[in-house]
Design a protein around this motif. Structure first.
Motif, PDB file in Angstrom:
ATOM      1  N   LYS A  25      -2.132  -0.941 -15.713  1.00  0.00           N
ATOM      2  CA  LYS A  25      -2.034   0.451 -16.142  1.00  0.00           C
ATOM      3  C   LYS A  25      -0.589   0.942 -16.104  1.00  0.00           C
ATOM      4  CE  LYS A  25      -3.349   3.589 -13.223  1.00  0.00           C
ATOM      5  NZ  LYS A  25      -4.103   4.518 -12.376  1.00  0.00           N
ATOM      6  N   LEU A  26       0.123   0.631 -15.029  1.00  0.00           N
ATOM      7  CA  LEU A  26       1.490   1.116 -14.887  1.00  0.00           C
ATOM      8  C   LEU A  26       2.461   0.414 -15.826  1.00  0.00           C
ATOM      9  CD1 LEU A  26       1.722   1.497 -11.014  1.00  0.00           C
ATOM     10  CD2 LEU A  26       1.233   3.262 -12.705  1.00  0.00           C
ATOM     11  N   ASP A  71       0.864  -1.173   0.000  1.00  0.00           N
ATOM     12  CA  ASP A  71       0.000   0.000   0.000  1.00  0.00           C
ATOM     13  C   ASP A  71       0.900   1.221   0.000  1.00  0.00           C
ATOM     14  OD1 ASP A  71      -2.012   1.862   0.292  1.00  0.00           O
ATOM     15  OD2 ASP A  71      -2.843   0.991   2.117  1.00  0.00           O
ATOM     16  N   THR A  72       0.459   2.293  -0.603  1.00  0.00           N
ATOM     17  CA  THR A  72       1.272   3.500  -0.639  1.00  0.00           C
ATOM     18  C   THR A  72       0.649   4.599   0.210  1.00  0.00           C
ATOM     19  OG1 THR A  72       0.179   4.188  -2.684  1.00  0.00           O
ATOM     20  CG2 THR A  72       2.279   3.010  -2.900  1.00  0.00           C
ATOM     21  N   GLU A 120       5.781   6.742 -13.932  1.00  0.00           N
ATOM     22  CA  GLU A 120       6.597   7.815 -13.365  1.00  0.00           C
ATOM     23  C   GLU A 120       5.803   8.640 -12.359  1.00  0.00           C
ATOM     24  OE1 GLU A 120       8.076   9.867 -16.817  1.00  0.00           O
ATOM     25  OE2 GLU A 120       9.734   8.459 -17.057  1.00  0.00           O
ATOM     26  N   ASP A 121       4.526   8.911 -12.671  1.00  0.00           N
ATOM     27  CA  ASP A 121       3.676   9.647 -11.731  1.00  0.00           C
ATOM     28  C   ASP A 121       3.468   8.860 -10.438  1.00  0.00           C
ATOM     29  OD1 ASP A 121       3.374  11.878 -13.318  1.00  0.00           O
ATOM     30  OD2 ASP A 121       1.399  11.312 -14.091  1.00  0.00           O
ATOM     31  N   PHE A 122       3.290   7.545 -10.562  1.00  0.00           N
ATOM     32  CA  PHE A 122       3.115   6.702  -9.382  1.00  0.00           C
ATOM     33  C   PHE A 122       4.343   6.819  -8.476  1.00  0.00           C
ATOM     34  CE2 PHE A 122       3.834   2.806  -7.034  1.00  0.00           C
ATOM     35  CZ  PHE A 122       2.619   2.600  -6.419  1.00  0.00           C
ATOM     36  N   VAL A 123       5.520   6.712  -9.066  1.00  0.00           N
ATOM     37  CA  VAL A 123       6.764   6.794  -8.287  1.00  0.00           C
ATOM     38  C   VAL A 123       6.913   8.189  -7.676  1.00  0.00           C
ATOM     39  CG1 VAL A 123       9.287   6.713  -8.407  1.00  0.00           C
ATOM     40  CG2 VAL A 123       7.919   4.972  -9.569  1.00  0.00           C
ATOM     41  N   LYS A 124       6.641   9.206  -8.456  1.00  0.00           N
ATOM     42  CA  LYS A 124       6.778  10.583  -7.980  1.00  0.00           C
ATOM     43  C   LYS A 124       5.873  10.851  -6.777  1.00  0.00           C
ATOM     44  CE  LYS A 124       6.106  15.363  -9.475  1.00  0.00           C
ATOM     45  NZ  LYS A 124       5.686  16.219 -10.593  1.00  0.00           N
ATOM     46  N   ILE A 157       3.432  -2.591  -5.860  1.00  0.00           N
ATOM     47  CA  ILE A 157       2.388  -1.910  -6.608  1.00  0.00           C
ATOM     48  C   ILE A 157       1.081  -2.670  -6.399  1.00  0.00           C
ATOM     49  CG2 ILE A 157       1.596  -1.262  -8.921  1.00  0.00           C
ATOM     50  CD1 ILE A 157       4.583  -1.177  -9.721  1.00  0.00           C
ATOM     51  N   PRO A 158       0.015  -1.963  -6.028  1.00  0.00           N
ATOM     52  CA  PRO A 158      -1.272  -2.641  -5.856  1.00  0.00           C
ATOM     53  C   PRO A 158      -1.698  -3.361  -7.139  1.00  0.00           C
ATOM     54  CG  PRO A 158      -1.354  -0.410  -4.972  1.00  0.00           C
ATOM     55  CD  PRO A 158      -0.050  -0.546  -5.714  1.00  0.00           C
ATOM     56  N   ASN A 159      -2.247  -4.553  -6.987  1.00  0.00           N
ATOM     57  CA  ASN A 159      -2.620  -5.379  -8.145  1.00  0.00           C
ATOM     58  C   ASN A 159      -3.524  -4.656  -9.126  1.00  0.00           C
ATOM     59  OD1 ASN A 159      -1.132  -7.558  -7.279  1.00  0.00           O
ATOM     60  ND2 ASN A 159      -2.854  -8.528  -6.238  1.00  0.00           N
ATOM     61  N   ASP A 160      -4.433  -3.841  -8.630  1.00  0.00           N
ATOM     62  CA  ASP A 160      -5.361  -3.165  -9.533  1.00  0.00           C
ATOM     63  C   ASP A 160      -4.692  -2.094 -10.391  1.00  0.00           C
ATOM     64  OD1 ASP A 160      -4.954  -1.447  -7.363  1.00  0.00           O
ATOM     65  OD2 ASP A 160      -7.001  -0.660  -7.429  1.00  0.00           O
TER      66      ASP A 160
END
Length: 68
Positions: free
Chosen positions: A41-42, A14-15, A50-54, A34-37
């Motif tokens: 997409k990623l 979870d983030t 990149e947005d997820f990591v940022k 990374i969440p499975n759902d």
């Protein structure tokens, strides 16, 4: 509790910023899954990845922050 039990590495799926923030300054190594759902997409969109990591990882990596 994690630190008291001598655990030096954890993996979280979870983030949530509150959960990640709790590891700040502890020297506990954190692996963020990374969440499975979000995997599909990623994996297909570099900008999304990149947005997820940022927004979920990089903002916690600073002096006194989380050891990700």
């Amino acid at each position: 509790m994690i630190k008291d039990n001598g655990i030096k590495r954890v993996k979280i799926f979870d983030t949530d910023p509150w959960i990640l923030g709790a590891f700040g300054g502890t020297d506990i190594e954190v692996m963020v899954g990374i969440p499975n759902d979000q995997l599909k997409k990623l994996s297909k969109d570099m900008d999304e990845a990149e947005d997820f990591v940022k927004h979920n990882v990089s903002k916690h990596m600073h002096d006194g922050g989380v050891n990700i």
